[in-house]
Design a protein around this motif. Structure first.
Motif, mmCIF file in Angstrom:
data_model
loop_
_atom_site.group_PDB
_atom_site.id
_atom_site.type_symbol
_atom_site.label_atom_id
_atom_site.label_comp_id
_atom_site.label_asym_id
_atom_site.label_seq_id
_atom_site.Cartn_x
_atom_site.Cartn_y
_atom_site.Cartn_z
ATOM 1 N N TYR A 161 32.532 43.178 47.145
ATOM 2 C CA TYR A 161 32.493 44.470 46.450
ATOM 3 C C TYR A 161 31.532 45.425 47.159
ATOM 4 O O TYR A 161 31.859 46.589 47.420
ATOM 5 C CB TYR A 161 32.054 44.270 45.001
ATOM 6 C CG TYR A 161 31.824 45.565 44.257
ATOM 7 C CD1 TYR A 161 32.867 46.196 43.596
ATOM 8 C CD2 TYR A 161 30.567 46.177 44.245
ATOM 9 C CE1 TYR A 161 32.669 47.402 42.936
ATOM 10 C CE2 TYR A 161 30.358 47.371 43.594
ATOM 11 C CZ TYR A 161 31.409 47.987 42.927
ATOM 12 O OH TYR A 161 31.205 49.184 42.292
ATOM 13 N N SER A 163 28.951 49.274 39.672
ATOM 14 C CA SER A 163 27.791 49.275 40.559
ATOM 15 C C SER A 163 26.496 49.256 39.767
ATOM 16 O O SER A 163 25.536 48.553 40.128
ATOM 17 C CB SER A 163 27.829 50.498 41.479
ATOM 18 O OG SER A 163 28.915 50.431 42.376
ATOM 19 N N VAL A 197 41.517 43.878 45.807
ATOM 20 C CA VAL A 197 41.298 44.795 44.688
ATOM 21 C C VAL A 197 42.618 45.446 44.271
ATOM 22 O O VAL A 197 42.921 45.555 43.072
ATOM 23 C CB VAL A 197 40.265 45.879 45.070
ATOM 24 C CG1 VAL A 197 40.226 46.961 44.017
ATOM 25 C CG2 VAL A 197 38.892 45.266 45.219
ATOM 26 N N ALA A 209 34.745 41.921 40.828
ATOM 27 C CA ALA A 209 33.485 42.341 41.446
ATOM 28 C C ALA A 209 32.360 41.373 41.115
ATOM 29 O O ALA A 209 31.523 41.057 41.980
ATOM 30 C CB ALA A 209 33.124 43.755 40.988
ATOM 31 N N PHE A 241 33.739 52.626 39.161
ATOM 32 C CA PHE A 241 32.828 52.059 40.151
ATOM 33 C C PHE A 241 31.377 52.422 39.890
ATOM 34 O O PHE A 241 30.464 51.694 40.291
ATOM 35 C CB PHE A 241 33.284 52.438 41.561
ATOM 36 C CG PHE A 241 34.543 51.718 41.925
ATOM 37 C CD1 PHE A 241 34.538 50.351 42.122
ATOM 38 C CD2 PHE A 241 35.744 52.383 41.994
ATOM 39 C CE1 PHE A 241 35.700 49.659 42.410
ATOM 40 C CE2 PHE A 241 36.924 51.712 42.282
ATOM 41 C CZ PHE A 241 36.891 50.341 42.484
ATOM 42 N N TYR A 277 32.391 49.083 48.473
ATOM 43 C CA TYR A 277 31.981 50.120 47.525
ATOM 44 C C TYR A 277 30.465 50.330 47.506
ATOM 45 O O TYR A 277 29.973 51.100 46.679
ATOM 46 C CB TYR A 277 32.473 49.783 46.118
ATOM 47 C CG TYR A 277 33.977 49.755 46.007
ATOM 48 C CD1 TYR A 277 34.739 50.894 46.273
ATOM 49 C CD2 TYR A 277 34.654 48.587 45.655
ATOM 50 C CE1 TYR A 277 36.123 50.872 46.183
ATOM 51 C CE2 TYR A 277 36.037 48.551 45.555
ATOM 52 C CZ TYR A 277 36.767 49.696 45.829
ATOM 53 O OH TYR A 277 38.141 49.660 45.742
#
Length: 245
Positions: free
Chosen positions: A121, A210, A81, A114, A206, A125
């Motif tokens: 990912y 997500s 990343v 991602a 994020f 995260y």
């Protein structure tokens, strides 16, 4: 005779190191595949050893436990990343892009990674792995992306393109000593204000990724890329970067 023998020993050591590195690379690739199939909680060193074609006891010459294997996978994901973000930033700067363009390029690049590696990912995260505590050695890799965001905002301050907040917040003394040390490249005022803004960008990035990966944006729009761009652009405007999309 000793000097003549040393290169031979060095070459032997080099061969062994390369062989070990090759096995470690295969081990991590197989572990990443198992991560995608079974999840982090069910990683099995025995199953990975079997796929590597070695005895289950032999795998412990490379990793001492499942937790060490998780740490290696986490480090690899964080560093990937970081590399993706650093490259996107450098390429945009080289192309004459301003800090706002850099933010959009970095955000898009991280989203692309991602979507290509959703299980990696999720490992870094997503929800924490039960019973696993990441060691301190993962911190430097984990903050690489964040430091790119801080650098973008620093460039905006130095270039005079970061607008002051419409409603200033009291941030003096808010940052921990650890965070201050990590961001030592930007100590001059408004250091703490910039760090807070960087956290807002980090969280928006994020949060958007997500929400998309885990199905929370379903039905919001037919163009997922456009939804993402507008989400990170809104966050940029909120912290003082003008980003027309």
């Amino acid at each position: 005779m000793t000097e003549q023998g040393s290169p031979g020993r060095s070459r032997t050591g080099g061969v062994r190191e390369r062989a070990r590195a090759a096995v470690m690379a295969d081990l991590l690739d197989i572990a990443a595949a198992h991560l995608a199939d079974q999840g982090a909680a069910d990683l099995s060193l025995r199953a990975i050893a079997r796929e590597l074609g070695m005895a289950s006891s032999a795998v412990y010459r490379y990793v001492s436990s499942r937790d060490e294997l998780l740490t290696l996978l986490i480090l690899r994901a964080y560093n990937t990343v970081g590399e993706v973000a650093e490259k996107a930033h450098a390429d945009t700067v080289a192309g004459g892009g301003d800090p706002a363009a850099c933010w959009l390029a970095v955000a898009r690049a991280i989203r692309h990674w991602a979507k290509a590696a959703p299980h990696e990912y999720a490992l870094i995260y997503g929800s924490p792995v039960r019973g696993y505590q990441a060691p301190q050695e993962t911190v430097a890799a984990a903050v690489r992306l964040w430091m790119v965001i801080v650098r973008i905002l620093k460039d905006a301050v130095l270039g005079g393109t970061l607008r002051p907040p419409a409603h200033p917040f009291q941030v003096d003394g808010l940052m921990s000593e650890e965070v201050t040390a990590l961001a030592e490249g930007f100590r001059e005022p408004p250091f703490e204000d910039v760090v807070v803004r960087s956290l807002a960008l980090f969280a928006s990035l994020f949060g958007a990724i997500s929400a998309e990966l885990f199905g929370h944006f379903v039905g919001f729009g037919s163009d997922e890329e456009r939804v993402f761009d507008l989400t990170v652009a809104t966050a940029a405007v909120g912290v003082g970067l003008d980003l027309p999309v």
